[in-house]
Design a protein around this motif. Structure first.
Motif, PDB file in Angstrom:
ATOM      1  N   TYR A 331      12.695  26.392 -19.682  1.00  0.00           N
ATOM      2  CA  TYR A 331      12.170  27.320 -20.676  1.00  0.00           C
ATOM      3  C   TYR A 331      11.892  28.694 -20.069  1.00  0.00           C
ATOM      4  CZ  TYR A 331      11.263  23.176 -23.563  1.00  0.00           C
ATOM      5  OH  TYR A 331      11.386  22.018 -24.295  1.00  0.00           O
ATOM      6  N   ALA A 332      12.342  29.739 -20.765  1.00  0.00           N
ATOM      7  CA  ALA A 332      11.963  31.099 -20.372  1.00  0.00           C
ATOM      8  C   ALA A 332      10.514  31.342 -20.792  1.00  0.00           C
ATOM      9  CB  ALA A 332      12.878  32.112 -21.041  1.00  0.00           C
ATOM     10  N   PRO A 333       9.742  32.100 -20.000  1.00  0.00           N
ATOM     11  CA  PRO A 333       8.324  32.331 -20.335  1.00  0.00           C
ATOM     12  C   PRO A 333       8.181  33.230 -21.556  1.00  0.00           C
ATOM     13  CG  PRO A 333       8.981  33.672 -18.460  1.00  0.00           C
ATOM     14  CD  PRO A 333      10.143  32.760 -18.754  1.00  0.00           C
ATOM     15  N   GLY A 334       7.001  33.152 -22.165  1.00  0.00           N
ATOM     16  CA  GLY A 334       6.672  34.057 -23.260  1.00  0.00           C
ATOM     17  C   GLY A 334       7.023  33.547 -24.639  1.00  0.00           C
ATOM     18  N   TYR A 335       7.333  32.252 -24.772  1.00  0.00           N
ATOM     19  CA  TYR A 335       7.687  31.698 -26.070  1.00  0.00           C
ATOM     20  C   TYR A 335       6.686  30.611 -26.462  1.00  0.00           C
ATOM     21  CZ  TYR A 335      12.144  34.150 -25.743  1.00  0.00           C
ATOM     22  OH  TYR A 335      13.100  35.115 -25.639  1.00  0.00           O
ATOM     23  N   ASP A 336       6.561  30.408 -27.765  1.00  0.00           N
ATOM     24  CA  ASP A 336       5.646  29.400 -28.284  1.00  0.00           C
ATOM     25  C   ASP A 336       6.338  28.036 -28.248  1.00  0.00           C
ATOM     26  OD1 ASP A 336       3.781  27.870 -29.536  1.00  0.00           O
ATOM     27  OD2 ASP A 336       4.025  28.778 -31.523  1.00  0.00           O
ATOM     28  N   LEU A 337       6.031  27.245 -27.236  1.00  0.00           N
ATOM     29  CA  LEU A 337       6.688  25.961 -27.072  1.00  0.00           C
ATOM     30  C   LEU A 337       6.110  24.881 -27.983  1.00  0.00           C
ATOM     31  CD1 LEU A 337       7.140  25.852 -23.202  1.00  0.00           C
ATOM     32  CD2 LEU A 337       8.679  26.755 -24.938  1.00  0.00           C
ATOM     33  N   GLU A 338       5.115  25.242 -28.793  1.00  0.00           N
ATOM     34  CA  GLU A 338       4.554  24.270 -29.736  1.00  0.00           C
ATOM     35  C   GLU A 338       5.399  24.171 -31.001  1.00  0.00           C
ATOM     36  OE1 GLU A 338       1.922  22.317 -28.978  1.00  0.00           O
ATOM     37  OE2 GLU A 338       2.132  23.263 -27.019  1.00  0.00           O
ATOM     38  N   THR A 339       6.351  25.061 -31.176  1.00  0.00           N
ATOM     39  CA  THR A 339       7.205  25.027 -32.367  1.00  0.00           C
ATOM     40  C   THR A 339       8.652  24.789 -31.961  1.00  0.00           C
ATOM     41  OG1 THR A 339       7.709  27.402 -32.365  1.00  0.00           O
ATOM     42  CG2 THR A 339       5.682  26.702 -33.474  1.00  0.00           C
ATOM     43  N   ARG A 340       9.408  24.191 -32.865  1.00  0.00           N
ATOM     44  CA  ARG A 340      10.834  23.940 -32.602  1.00  0.00           C
ATOM     45  C   ARG A 340      11.567  25.248 -32.373  1.00  0.00           C
ATOM     46  NH1 ARG A 340      15.269  24.294 -35.867  1.00  0.00           N
ATOM     47  NH2 ARG A 340      17.076  22.988 -35.304  1.00  0.00           N
ATOM     48  N   GLU A 341      11.308  26.253 -33.211  1.00  0.00           N
ATOM     49  CA  GLU A 341      11.985  27.526 -33.083  1.00  0.00           C
ATOM     50  C   GLU A 341      11.670  28.189 -31.745  1.00  0.00           C
ATOM     51  OE1 GLU A 341      11.864  26.098 -37.007  1.00  0.00           O
ATOM     52  OE2 GLU A 341      10.183  26.530 -35.662  1.00  0.00           O
ATOM     53  N   GLY A 342      10.409  28.084 -31.306  1.00  0.00           N
ATOM     54  CA  GLY A 342      10.016  28.669 -30.031  1.00  0.00           C
ATOM     55  C   GLY A 342      10.697  27.995 -28.857  1.00  0.00           C
ATOM     56  N   ARG A 343      10.817  26.658 -28.916  1.00  0.00           N
ATOM     57  CA  ARG A 343      11.469  25.929 -27.825  1.00  0.00           C
ATOM     58  C   ARG A 343      12.952  26.282 -27.741  1.00  0.00           C
ATOM     59  NH1 ARG A 343       7.965  21.918 -29.872  1.00  0.00           N
ATOM     60  NH2 ARG A 343       9.604  21.044 -31.199  1.00  0.00           N
ATOM     61  N   ILE A 344      13.610  26.332 -28.892  1.00  0.00           N
ATOM     62  CA  ILE A 344      15.037  26.646 -28.900  1.00  0.00           C
ATOM     63  C   ILE A 344      15.270  28.067 -28.403  1.00  0.00           C
ATOM     64  CG2 ILE A 344      17.038  26.984 -30.399  1.00  0.00           C
ATOM     65  CD1 ILE A 344      15.973  24.685 -32.115  1.00  0.00           C
ATOM     66  N   ALA A 345      14.425  29.010 -28.839  1.00  0.00           N
ATOM     67  CA  ALA A 345      14.568  30.394 -28.376  1.00  0.00           C
ATOM     68  C   ALA A 345      14.318  30.493 -26.882  1.00  0.00           C
ATOM     69  CB  ALA A 345      13.598  31.301 -29.142  1.00  0.00           C
ATOM     70  N   ALA A 346      13.359  29.704 -26.364  1.00  0.00           N
ATOM     71  CA  ALA A 346      13.035  29.738 -24.937  1.00  0.00           C
ATOM     72  C   ALA A 346      14.187  29.198 -24.101  1.00  0.00           C
ATOM     73  CB  ALA A 346      11.765  28.930 -24.667  1.00  0.00           C
ATOM     74  N   ILE A 347      14.883  28.170 -24.601  1.00  0.00           N
ATOM     75  CA  ILE A 347      16.055  27.642 -23.891  1.00  0.00           C
ATOM     76  C   ILE A 347      17.167  28.681 -23.876  1.00  0.00           C
ATOM     77  CG2 ILE A 347      17.888  25.914 -23.939  1.00  0.00           C
ATOM     78  CD1 ILE A 347      15.903  23.943 -25.088  1.00  0.00           C
ATOM     79  N   ALA A 348      17.413  29.290 -25.053  1.00  0.00           N
ATOM     80  CA  ALA A 348      18.497  30.262 -25.159  1.00  0.00           C
ATOM     81  C   ALA A 348      18.265  31.472 -24.262  1.00  0.00           C
ATOM     82  CB  ALA A 348      18.651  30.706 -26.610  1.00  0.00           C
ATOM     83  N   ALA A 349      16.992  31.849 -24.063  1.00  0.00           N
ATOM     84  CA  ALA A 349      16.675  33.025 -23.247  1.00  0.00           C
ATOM     85  C   ALA A 349      16.548  32.698 -21.768  1.00  0.00           C
ATOM     86  CB  ALA A 349      15.374  33.661 -23.739  1.00  0.00           C
ATOM     87  N   GLY A 350      16.516  31.397 -21.443  1.00  0.00           N
ATOM     88  CA  GLY A 350      16.318  30.992 -20.059  1.00  0.00           C
ATOM     89  C   GLY A 350      17.621  30.949 -19.283  1.00  0.00           C
ATOM     90  N   PRO A 351      17.576  30.464 -18.041  1.00  0.00           N
ATOM     91  CA  PRO A 351      18.769  30.417 -17.190  1.00  0.00           C
ATOM     92  C   PRO A 351      19.757  29.325 -17.587  1.00  0.00           C
ATOM     93  CG  PRO A 351      16.910  29.411 -16.075  1.00  0.00           C
ATOM     94  CD  PRO A 351      16.372  30.006 -17.343  1.00  0.00           C
ATOM     95  N   LYS A 352      19.379  28.429 -18.501  1.00  0.00           N
ATOM     96  CA  LYS A 352      20.270  27.335 -18.897  1.00  0.00           C
ATOM     97  C   LYS A 352      20.326  27.259 -20.422  1.00  0.00           C
ATOM     98  CE  LYS A 352      19.078  22.999 -18.134  1.00  0.00           C
ATOM     99  NZ  LYS A 352      18.839  21.719 -17.445  1.00  0.00           N
ATOM    100  N   PRO A 353      21.089  28.160 -21.078  1.00  0.00           N
ATOM    101  CA  PRO A 353      21.177  28.094 -22.539  1.00  0.00           C
ATOM    102  C   PRO A 353      21.834  26.808 -23.018  1.00  0.00           C
ATOM    103  CG  PRO A 353      22.803  29.620 -21.667  1.00  0.00           C
ATOM    104  CD  PRO A 353      21.900  29.249 -20.521  1.00  0.00           C
ATOM    105  N   TYR A 354      22.657  26.208 -22.151  1.00  0.00           N
ATOM    106  CA  TYR A 354      23.234  24.906 -22.463  1.00  0.00           C
ATOM    107  C   TYR A 354      23.556  24.206 -21.150  1.00  0.00           C
ATOM    108  CZ  TYR A 354      27.741  27.111 -21.413  1.00  0.00           C
ATOM    109  OH  TYR A 354      28.767  27.766 -20.796  1.00  0.00           O
ATOM    110  N   ALA A 355      23.540  22.886 -21.187  1.00  0.00           N
ATOM    111  CA  ALA A 355      23.930  22.093 -20.030  1.00  0.00           C
ATOM    112  C   ALA A 355      25.441  21.904 -20.061  1.00  0.00           C
ATOM    113  CB  ALA A 355      23.232  20.741 -20.060  1.00  0.00           C
TER     114      ALA A 355
END
Length: 501
Positions: A331-355
């Motif tokens: 997860y990239a920092p600065g996102y609300d990981l308590e929500t589905r939308e926040g988790r998905i956005a954090a993955i997309a913005a992080g170093p691993k948008p997909y495995a």
């Protein structure tokens, strides 16, 4: 991130279901996919039981998992002792983290636990595991009451597909990998099977391949060379974990990666510098880390961006454990990981948008095409304490299973669920039916494979976007312009990648 001891909603529901089941029976198997948080569930159960004055033993089978569990318990403030060779124990603690092998030899050294939690419980059929479970499931030699048992597993069945009903009375099922991906708890993935090894004639050891012969076959220069070439084309610079057959095989893979200019290293259970290697891998100083079984089960290393499968196996459990290593999100920092939308956005913005999964072992390919037929990592699987239903026997005397419905693109080698067009490069698959052609009054069949080759050749000859559009119209596509642009863009992207190298 959120407090590590705060359970996710689905984890809280699993705890409730497990408690309800333990009111009816003494042994429960809690199934939860790799990356779903089994260690967090164990920590919550252990902490809650210890607060009520109960003794808890958490059993693992690898030294690395003892350290990993200890770190989790430290984070959430659970005091514990360790039962394992090479560790200083504390018998006074209510919670014990135990090596199952050591625990078996010291069953009479410690008071019987009220709750026993064996991790990776699909190993329950092994002699050591079964001895510990049976000992705690029965009354003690002095009439001590039997323990409650909660087994944890992402893949609750044995290598041969047999169930675990001999040791567990009820199963609590966790969410599917597909749901966890959709909710942002696991990373989305792309899967390619760029080459398939020839394993004809290999001997078996039980239900799986014999390691010695398999290692020699998979260490062939052509296979290893293809692995390095594919990594350069599809995953250049991304942190990759390679799953090999043997240490010899792993060392050969490392040597080839190093010759190609990559920073690669081998790691196994006896590596004296394991922690340093893992730290170097996380920081990017090592790009490729090659292993055998060290990271197959319970190993948490979210930095893995690419899984390179070089271990063909008939074990569905082993396959899912390996691909599960790369599905853990970063997860990239600065996102609300308590929500589905926040988790998905954090993955997309992080170093691993997909495995990225590179299946050189053909574990995902259907058996009718020469693969192992395990399907995709997020396929729905009907776990049961009775195990998988036995299918009819094949010509070789082996139990066969229904074909797994995966499709592989002959153009880009991506493996995906059945679809008329490849979701990777836009290749249009020929009709599943056979083409019938009339020649001089006779009907002659053109096999699907021949038609497929001809269509691929026709598409390869198209040099411009207009040529591709014309082919799309001739094939009767609903959107020939969109398909042509997709194929054209994919070609341009590959060309740019080649020049960039």
């Amino acid at each position: 991130m959120a407090d590590p001891f705060k359970l996710r909603d689905y984890q809280g529901e699993l705890i409730t279901q497990t408690r309800d089941a333990l009111r009816e029976v003494n042994s429960v198997l809690l199934q939860c996919p790799t990356g779903g948080g089994k260690t967090a569930l164990a920590a919550f159960m252990a902490g809650s039981a210890a607060k009520r004055g109960n003794r808890i033993t958490f059993g693992v089978h690898r030294r690395e998992l003892i350290k990993q569990t200890a770190k989790t318990f430290d984070k959430v403030g659970i005091p514990y002792g360790i039962i394992a060779n090479g560790f200083t124990g504390d018998r006074h603690q209510l919670v014990q983290i135990a090596s199952i092998e050591t625990l078996r030899r010291r069953l009479d050294w410690y008071p019987r636990p009220h709750l026993y939690i064996p991790d990776e419980a699909h190993h329950a059929g092994a002699a050591t595991w079964a001895e510990v479970i049976d000992s705690y499931a029965n009354k003690g030699p002095k009439g001590e009451p039997s323990a409650k048992i909660v087994g944890l597993s992402a893949t609750p069945e044995r290598l041969d597909g047999a169930g675990l009903g001999r040791w567990f009375q009820k199963m609590v099922l966790g969410p599917s990998p597909a749901w966890l991906i959709d909710q942002g708890f696991l990373s989305p993935y792309r899967l390619f099977a760029p080459s398939m090894p020839d394993l004809s004639g290999l001997k078996k050891n039980g239900a799986d391949f014999a390691r010695g012969a398999l290692g020699e076959r998979m260490a062939g220069a052509s296979i290893v060379g293809d692995v390095v070439k594919t990594y350069r084309e599809l995953a250049h610079g991304r942190k990759a974990m390679v799953f090999c057959v043997s240490i010899k095989h792993s060392l050969a893979v490392v040597e080839q990666f190093q010759r190609a200019g990559y920073r690669a290293a081998h790691i196994d259970g006896d590596s004296p510098n394991r922690d340093e290697l893992i730290a170097a891998f996380e920081s990017g100083k090592i790009e490729v880390l090659s292993s055998v079984d060290l990271v197959s089960e319970g190993f948490d290393l979210p930095a893995i961006e690419v899984a390179i499968l070089l271990r063909p196996t008939h074990s569905l459990s082993l396959f899912l454990q390996q691909v599960g290593r790369v599905l853990r999100p970063v997860y990239a920092p600065g996102y609300d990981l308590e929500t589905r939308e926040g988790r998905i956005a954090a993955i997309a913005a992080g170093p691993k948008p997909y495995a990225l999964i590179l299946d050189h072992s053909a574990n995902t390919i259907d058996r009718e095409k020469g693969g192992r037929g395990h399907g995709l990592p997020d396929d729905e699987r009907p776990w049961s304490l009775e195990g998988r239903e036995r299918k009819k026997r094949g010509a070789g005397g082996e139990d066969e299973e229904a074909a797994v419905t995966t499709r592989q693109c002959p153009q880009c080698f991506r493996v995906h669920r059945p679809a008329p067009i490849c979701e990777g490069c836009g290749f249009e698959f020929p009709s599943m039916g056979r083409t019938v052609k009339e020649l001089e009054g006779e009907l002659q069949e053109v096999e699907r494979k021949t038609a497929q080759v001809e269509r691929k050749r026709e598409q390869a000859k198209a040099q411009t976007l207009e040529d591709l559009i014309a082919i799309g119209k001739a094939r009767g596509m609903k959107n020939p312009h969109g398909w042509a642009r997709h194929v054209h863009n994919a070609r341009n992207q590959k060309t740019q990648q080649r020049y960039a190298r």
